[in-house]
Design a protein around this motif. Structure first.
Motif, PDB file in Angstrom:
ATOM      1  N   ASP A 166     -21.625 -19.956   4.276  1.00 51.76           N
ATOM      2  CA  ASP A 166     -20.887 -18.824   3.716  1.00 51.76           C
ATOM      3  C   ASP A 166     -21.781 -17.624   3.435  1.00 51.76           C
ATOM      4  N   GLY A 167     -22.975 -17.621   4.061  1.00 50.98           N
ATOM      5  CA  GLY A 167     -23.885 -16.495   3.871  1.00 50.98           C
ATOM      6  C   GLY A 167     -24.708 -16.559   2.615  1.00 50.98           C
ATOM      7  N   THR A 168     -24.674 -17.691   1.921  1.00 51.59           N
ATOM      8  CA  THR A 168     -25.456 -17.857   0.695  1.00 51.59           C
ATOM      9  C   THR A 168     -26.342 -19.088   0.821  1.00 51.59           C
ATOM     10  N   LEU A 169     -27.016 -19.423  -0.272  1.00 54.71           N
ATOM     11  CA  LEU A 169     -27.836 -20.630  -0.346  1.00 54.71           C
ATOM     12  C   LEU A 169     -27.146 -21.644  -1.252  1.00 54.71           C
ATOM     13  N   ALA A 170     -27.155 -22.911  -0.824  1.00 56.37           N
ATOM     14  CA  ALA A 170     -26.633 -23.981  -1.668  1.00 56.37           C
ATOM     15  C   ALA A 170     -27.690 -24.376  -2.685  1.00 56.37           C
ATOM     16  N   VAL A 171     -27.280 -25.118  -3.708  1.00 54.93           N
ATOM     17  CA  VAL A 171     -28.216 -25.641  -4.705  1.00 54.93           C
ATOM     18  C   VAL A 171     -28.329 -27.144  -4.500  1.00 54.93           C
ATOM     19  N   ALA A 172     -29.566 -27.629  -4.311  1.00 51.51           N
ATOM     20  CA  ALA A 172     -29.778 -29.030  -3.948  1.00 51.51           C
ATOM     21  C   ALA A 172     -29.340 -29.982  -5.052  1.00 51.51           C
ATOM     22  N   SER A 173     -28.563 -30.982  -4.635  1.00 53.75           N
ATOM     23  CA  SER A 173     -28.138 -32.087  -5.488  1.00 53.75           C
ATOM     24  C   SER A 173     -27.801 -33.234  -4.547  1.00 53.75           C
ATOM     25  N   ASP A 174     -27.494 -34.389  -5.081  1.00 50.35           N
ATOM     26  CA  ASP A 174     -27.104 -35.505  -4.216  1.00 50.35           C
ATOM     27  C   ASP A 174     -25.912 -35.108  -3.347  1.00 50.35           C
ATOM     28  N   ALA A 175     -24.972 -34.403  -3.933  1.00 52.36           N
ATOM     29  CA  ALA A 175     -23.759 -34.030  -3.200  1.00 52.36           C
ATOM     30  C   ALA A 175     -24.051 -33.011  -2.100  1.00 52.36           C
ATOM     31  N   THR A 176     -24.802 -31.954  -2.419  1.00 47.60           N
ATOM     32  CA  THR A 176     -25.046 -30.913  -1.411  1.00 47.60           C
ATOM     33  C   THR A 176     -25.988 -31.405  -0.328  1.00 47.60           C
ATOM     34  N   ARG A 177     -26.928 -32.279  -0.678  1.00 44.60           N
ATOM     35  CA  ARG A 177     -27.792 -32.839   0.371  1.00 44.60           C
ATOM     36  C   ARG A 177     -26.964 -33.669   1.350  1.00 44.60           C
ATOM     37  N   ALA A 178     -26.018 -34.448   0.846  1.00 45.50           N
ATOM     38  CA  ALA A 178     -25.156 -35.249   1.716  1.00 45.50           C
ATOM     39  C   ALA A 178     -24.291 -34.344   2.601  1.00 45.50           C
ATOM     40  N   GLN A 179     -23.740 -33.265   2.013  1.00 43.59           N
ATOM     41  CA  GLN A 179     -22.936 -32.321   2.795  1.00 43.59           C
ATOM     42  C   GLN A 179     -23.775 -31.648   3.879  1.00 43.59           C
ATOM     43  N   ALA A 180     -24.998 -31.276   3.520  1.00 47.45           N
ATOM     44  CA  ALA A 180     -25.873 -30.607   4.483  1.00 47.45           C
ATOM     45  C   ALA A 180     -26.199 -31.525   5.655  1.00 47.45           C
ATOM     46  N   LYS A 181     -26.462 -32.784   5.369  1.00 48.17           N
ATOM     47  CA  LYS A 181     -26.763 -33.730   6.451  1.00 48.17           C
ATOM     48  C   LYS A 181     -25.533 -33.980   7.329  1.00 48.17           C
ATOM     49  N   GLU A 182     -24.369 -33.971   6.730  1.00 47.39           N
ATOM     50  CA  GLU A 182     -23.137 -34.106   7.512  1.00 47.39           C
ATOM     51  C   GLU A 182     -22.949 -32.908   8.436  1.00 47.39           C
ATOM     52  N   SER A 183     -23.354 -31.722   7.970  1.00 49.34           N
ATOM     53  CA  SER A 183     -23.194 -30.504   8.778  1.00 49.34           C
ATOM     54  C   SER A 183     -24.091 -30.505  10.012  1.00 49.34           C
ATOM     55  N   LEU A 184     -25.125 -31.338  10.011  1.00 51.12           N
ATOM     56  CA  LEU A 184     -26.040 -31.360  11.154  1.00 51.12           C
ATOM     57  C   LEU A 184     -25.362 -31.844  12.430  1.00 51.12           C
ATOM     58  N   ARG A 185     -24.186 -32.449  12.295  1.00 50.98           N
ATOM     59  CA  ARG A 185     -23.422 -32.825  13.487  1.00 50.98           C
ATOM     60  C   ARG A 185     -23.079 -31.591  14.308  1.00 50.98           C
ATOM     61  N   ARG A 186     -23.047 -30.440  13.651  1.00 51.55           N
ATOM     62  CA  ARG A 186     -22.690 -29.195  14.353  1.00 51.55           C
ATOM     63  C   ARG A 186     -23.889 -28.564  15.054  1.00 51.55           C
ATOM     64  N   LEU A 187     -25.059 -29.177  14.947  1.00 50.49           N
ATOM     65  CA  LEU A 187     -26.220 -28.687  15.705  1.00 50.49           C
ATOM     66  C   LEU A 187     -26.101 -29.195  17.138  1.00 50.49           C
TER      67      LEU A 187
END
Length: 451
Positions: A117-138
């Motif tokens: 969304d043009g911003t930076l997320a804040v690292a937590s267990d939840a956002t790290r899991a979401q970020a790793k899930e997003s790697l499918r789009r690489l």
């Protein structure tokens, strides 16, 4: 030696190594400046460069952006794209809670796939899991325009101006083919001073000089990962180093007396980096040279100053070396973290004036080692075997004499060493491109003076 420290922040120490004695009429003063930061840890306390009010407002102390090459060539072989996803996941797992982060997919364009969304997320267990899930789009498709990636990272970092420590990782497998060199240079210039960046090339189809240009300007590192299987551990290590940084935007300030001139300033350990051209004026007869962010670590700098000639018996302060942070407000003053003095004493004692400081001699050799390797490989690519052999022979001799075993082993993969003391070598047949690029990429890594 001078030391300064603050509660919960690194303690900075500086040591000056030099032969302060000059012959009658001599003008050049050389010194090795060792700066050591200790006790910073990876959490607790306000990072230097972040205001108390920003900290009280809940600001994170660091931000990271991972830029992953998603050009079409990353699918040839498919293990490169797979390795890039695994490496990015490993880096995300290493980001500590509270750190702001984002992942960028780089092609001829740049797209932030997380948080997206043009911003930076804040690292937590939840956002790290979401970020790793997003790697499918690489996925691999498109071209390569690294300046666009840097501009995207810069834009993301600027959404959190309250964060002092900003670090990026850039991975590519190819050349910057979809923008011209001037476009990349402009992007690097705009990003310089905003964040640091470690650059990695996977495989052997990328250019060392391109990635070195980026990493040098952004005060980071450059290295080769010849096989995609090595990416995850390398990314994990880079991110762990980034998480250890506690002090941002530190400058090496050099004050010199009237009629004295700074000839050069080079970082010489852990790697050679010429800072001379990056001087920013900092008041009467003073200049700042950027050193980037610091954690618990030690670095060495070679400072050379030309002073007015003087007669035997004269003594002068040739330079005052300080580690400083910029003022946090327009009306504030820079913060001095530590400082040391470089002296000059003229003598007619030949033994004193001709003695070379072991530290100065050692690092002069390490700088020559790096340039000999780079010039030798360049000559070999140009077909000048005689010059290439002479330069790499000189590199073998210096590496052997100074105990740089890591570089010596890399040289042995490119040349057969006949006599290491004399630097007698022969080029090996069928040298792999990976071995040649590894030697070139790591040519600037140095070893410290043996105690």
């Amino acid at each position: 030696m001078a030391t300064l420290a603050k509660p919960n922040l690194p303690r900075f120490d500086v040591d000056i190594f030099q032969n302060e004695f000059l012959a009658d009429g001599a003008r050049e003063v050389n010194a090795i400046v060792t700066v050591t930061a200790t006790g910073g840890g990876t959490s607790g306390g306000r990072p230097l460069g972040v205001s108390d009010s920003a900290q009280d407002a809940g600001a994170q102390d660091a931000a990271v952006v991972i830029m992953v090459d998603c050009s079409g060539s990353m699918d040839y072989p498919a293990s490169k794209m797979r390795g890039a996803r695994e490496a990015t996941a490993a880096a995300i797992d290493t980001v500590r809670d509270g750190v702001a982060f984002a992942v960028v997919a780089g092609t001829h364009e740049a797209r932030d796939i997380y948080p997206g969304d043009g911003t930076l997320a804040v690292a937590s267990d939840a956002t790290r899991a979401q970020a790793k899930e997003s790697l499918r789009r690489l996925s691999a498709a498109g071209g390569t325009a690294m300046g666009t990636w840097l501009a995207k990272a810069d834009k993301l970092f600027l959404t959190r101006r309250d964060i002092a420590i900003r670090h990026a990782i850039l991975l590519t497998d190819g050349n910057n083919e979809h923008e011209n060199a001037a476009d990349l240079d402009r992007a690097i210039e705009r990003a310089s001073g905003h964040f640091t960046a470690d650059c990695r090339g996977v495989g052997t189809d990328w250019r060392v000089d391109e990635l070195r240009k980026i990493s040098s300007a952004l005060l980071g590192t450059v290295d080769i990962v010849a096989e995609p299987s090595g990416l995850a551990e390398d990314f994990r290590s880079m991110m762990a180093d980034a998480m250890g940084k506690q002090v941002a935007d530190v400058a090496l300030r050099i004050w010199t007396p009237a009629n004295a001139v700074v000839k050069f300033v080079k970082q010489v350990a852990p790697a050679v980096e010429d800072l001379t051209g990056r001087r920013a004026e900092a008041g009467p007869r003073a200049g700042d040279y950027p050193t980037g962010s610091w954690g618990d670590e030690s670095r060495d700098y070679h400072v050379c100053v030309e002073v007015p000639a003087a007669a035997v018996g004269n003594e002068m302060l040739a330079a005052r070396i300080s580690l400083v942070l910029p003022a946090t407000t327009a009306a504030g003053a820079p913060e001095v973290l530590t400082q040391g003095l470089v002296k000059a004493v003229w003598t007619d004692d030949l033994a004193s004036s001709t003695r070379i400081s072991p530290q100065v001699a050692h690092y002069t050799g390490q700088a020559e080692l790096a340039s000999s390797i780079q010039e030798g490989l360049e000559a070999h690519r140009a077909g000048d075997v005689d010059r290439a052999t002479a330069k790499l022979g000189a590199a073998v001799r210096i590496a052997h004499a100074t105990g740089n075993d890591g570089t010596f082993k890399l040289l042995q993969k490119v040349v057969d060493v006949v006599d290491p003391k004399e630097g007698t070598v022969r080029f090996r047949r069928n040298v792999s491109e990976a071995d040649s690029m590894t030697l070139e990429t790591r040519s600037t890594k140095t070893v410290r003076v043996k105690k």
